[in-house]
Enzyme design. Structure first.
Site, PDB file in Angstrom:
ATOM      1  CD  GLU A 273      -2.788  -1.470   2.238  1.00  0.00           C
ATOM      2  OE1 GLU A 273      -2.845  -0.666   3.214  1.00  0.00           O
ATOM      3  OE2 GLU A 273      -3.389  -2.608   2.232  1.00  0.00           O
TER       4      GLU A 273
ATOM      5  CG  HIS B  10      -9.561  -6.105   0.421  1.00  0.00           C
ATOM      6  ND1 HIS B  10      -9.962  -7.286   1.060  1.00  0.00           N
ATOM      7  CD2 HIS B  10      -8.389  -5.978   0.831  1.00  0.00           C
ATOM      8  CE1 HIS B  10      -8.509  -7.810   1.835  1.00  0.00           C
ATOM      9  NE2 HIS B  10      -7.648  -6.899   1.373  1.00  0.00           N
TER      10      HIS B  10
ATOM     11  CG  ASP C  75     -12.298  -9.724   1.480  1.00  0.00           C
ATOM     12  OD1 ASP C  75     -11.659  -9.754   2.397  1.00  0.00           O
ATOM     13  OD2 ASP C  75     -12.234  -8.631   0.627  1.00  0.00           O
TER      14      ASP C  75
END
Ligand code: G3I
Length: 396
Positions: free
Chosen positions: A205, A283, A313
């Site tokens: 990130e 995500h 997910d």
């Protein structure tokens, strides 16, 4: 059974063929050679029949076993076996507490996945909670589990703005001290697992959410943008065979953030920095726009990099409806399809596989139900749809 003292010792008769089978009259007796070959033929036929029966029985029992297994679990060979033909690794992030204490968790993790990611075990706050005091236990447990189950390991993560131990996050260090701390940390962690971790999320990130610049962090503030290349070089020094990634979220579509990530990756490649892959966390929530995912993965692959879906997910508002589960299944499947369509998409990893241990409810109160299996390890539509997909359309 012991013999009584007064019982006479009797010779035990040994059963022999001549004692039991009456001989035919001589004129009906066959010559010895004929008897011998007839015996051999009978024995061979008997053996052949026996083998057939045994293998049939074995097949039956095997078939029975696998069908029982299929019926009992309804799942037979897991995703890892169905993906094998496509050369794609199907992975899951493994949660340390669950892995340590839950047999059902371990069973599904080993049956379904041929890659595991350390969800937290290799983060700085777990590894070195106090300065100079290392706790390798949960990382050792995860990597030992993976090796025992023929799974590869994705090490997550070496350099991040989050999951820093208090002594580091709140300490005051000169840039030189911080650089030395980071270098020594990377050398220690990667070096300890040299040859046992296949891929590392070296920098996690690094791009700011607005995409316009690099994210502020202790590393960026103290060391400048060069910390990314330095971290990759230090990891490469510690394990030259490991595949080294930069990993980020909200970069699945072609957008400002993925453009910034692309420019970082292209620059690192141009400068000969040991970068081998880019991780797309994935995500997602319902309504995610995946129309440019395929082209986006491909442009990174065209830099000569591997790409990977690293933290897949799909969170749902609770309680979720059947229609939302169906839409969730479509999102899981479309990401897999996009990965299969790009040769250098090497792995598809879900961020936890059961709702029982998902991070989502803690981060998004009122949301959850994000994984392939529910809290009782029962498969959800998304899991079943991935299975069908892996069989029906292996990598093109
Ligand atoms: O183990 C402690 C426990 O002893 C303590 O009682 C409890 C309450 O403070 O905290 C527990 O540690 C938590 C840890 O998860 C283990 O459950 C930390 O507080 C919590 O911050 C940590 O959250 C993890 C988060 O990263 C931060 O490290 C999540 O499990 C994990 O799923 C999440 O994963 C991140 C990826 O690394 C990067 N991409 C996004 C993804 C989701 O945020």
């Amino acid at each position: 059974m012991p013999k009584r003292p007064d019982e006479p010792t009797r010779r035990r008769k040994v059963w022999s063929l001549s004692m039991r089978v009456p001989m035919p009259p001589r004129h009906l007796r066959l010559p010895v050679w004929a008897l011998t070959s007839a015996t051999v033929v009978v024995v061979l036929i008997g053996a052949a029949v026996g083998v057939a029966l045994l293998s049939g029985a074995a097949m039956t029992s095997e078939t029975t076993r696998s069908s029982l297994n299929e019926r009992a679990t309804g799942l037979g060979n897991g995703l890892r076996h169905r993906a094998h033909a496509s050369g794609l690794k199907i992975g899951a992030a493994a949660q340390p507490t669950a892995l340590a204490g839950n047999e059902g968790y371990r069973t599904v993790l080993s049956r379904e996945f041929d890659s595991v990611t350390s969800e937290n075990q290799l983060k700085w706050d777990i590894i070195e909670p106090s300065r100079g005091l290392f706790d390798w236990s949960s990382a050792d447990a995860l990597i030992g589990f993976a090796e025992a189950n023929g799974q590869s390991v994705r090490g997550h993560t070496l350099v991040w703005h989050d999951a820093l131990p208090g002594w580091l996050a709140n300490g005051s260090f000169s840039p030189e001290e911080l650089r030395n701390l980071l270098r020594d940390h990377i050398h220690a962690v990667v070096g300890r697992y040299k040859g046992r971790v296949d891929a590392w999320d070296v920098v996690n990130e690094a791009v700011a959410d607005n995409g316009g610049r690099l994210r502020r962090s202790p590393w960026m503030d103290a060391l400048g943008p060069g910390y990314i290349a330095d971290a990759l070089r230090w990891a490469h020094e510690a394990d030259p065979a490991a595949r080294l990634y930069i990993n980020d979220y909200a970069v699945e579509a072609a957008n400002m953030k993925s453009d910034a990530l692309y420019n970082i990756a292209a620059g690192l490649r141009r400068d000969g920095v040991p970068l081998h892959g880019v991780g797309f966390q994935s995500h997602l929530a319902l309504g995610a726009d995946l129309t440019t995912l395929g082209a986006n993965l491909r442009r990174f692959a065209d830099l000569g990099l591997d790409v990977a879906i690293t933290e897949m997910d799909v969170r749902l508002p609770l309680p979720a409806t059947a229609a939302q589960h169906a839409e969730q299944a479509d999102l899981y499947t479309r990401v897999l399809q996009a990965c299969l369509a790009v040769e250098r998409c090497v792995s598809y990893t879900v961020w936890g596989f059961t709702d029982r241990y998902s991070w989502v409810p803690y981060a998004y109160p009122g949301w959850g139900d994000a994984c392939l299996f529910d809290g009782d390890y029962q498969p959800k539509p998304a899991y079943l749809q991935l299975r069908r997909m892996l069989v029906d359309s292996p990598r093109r």
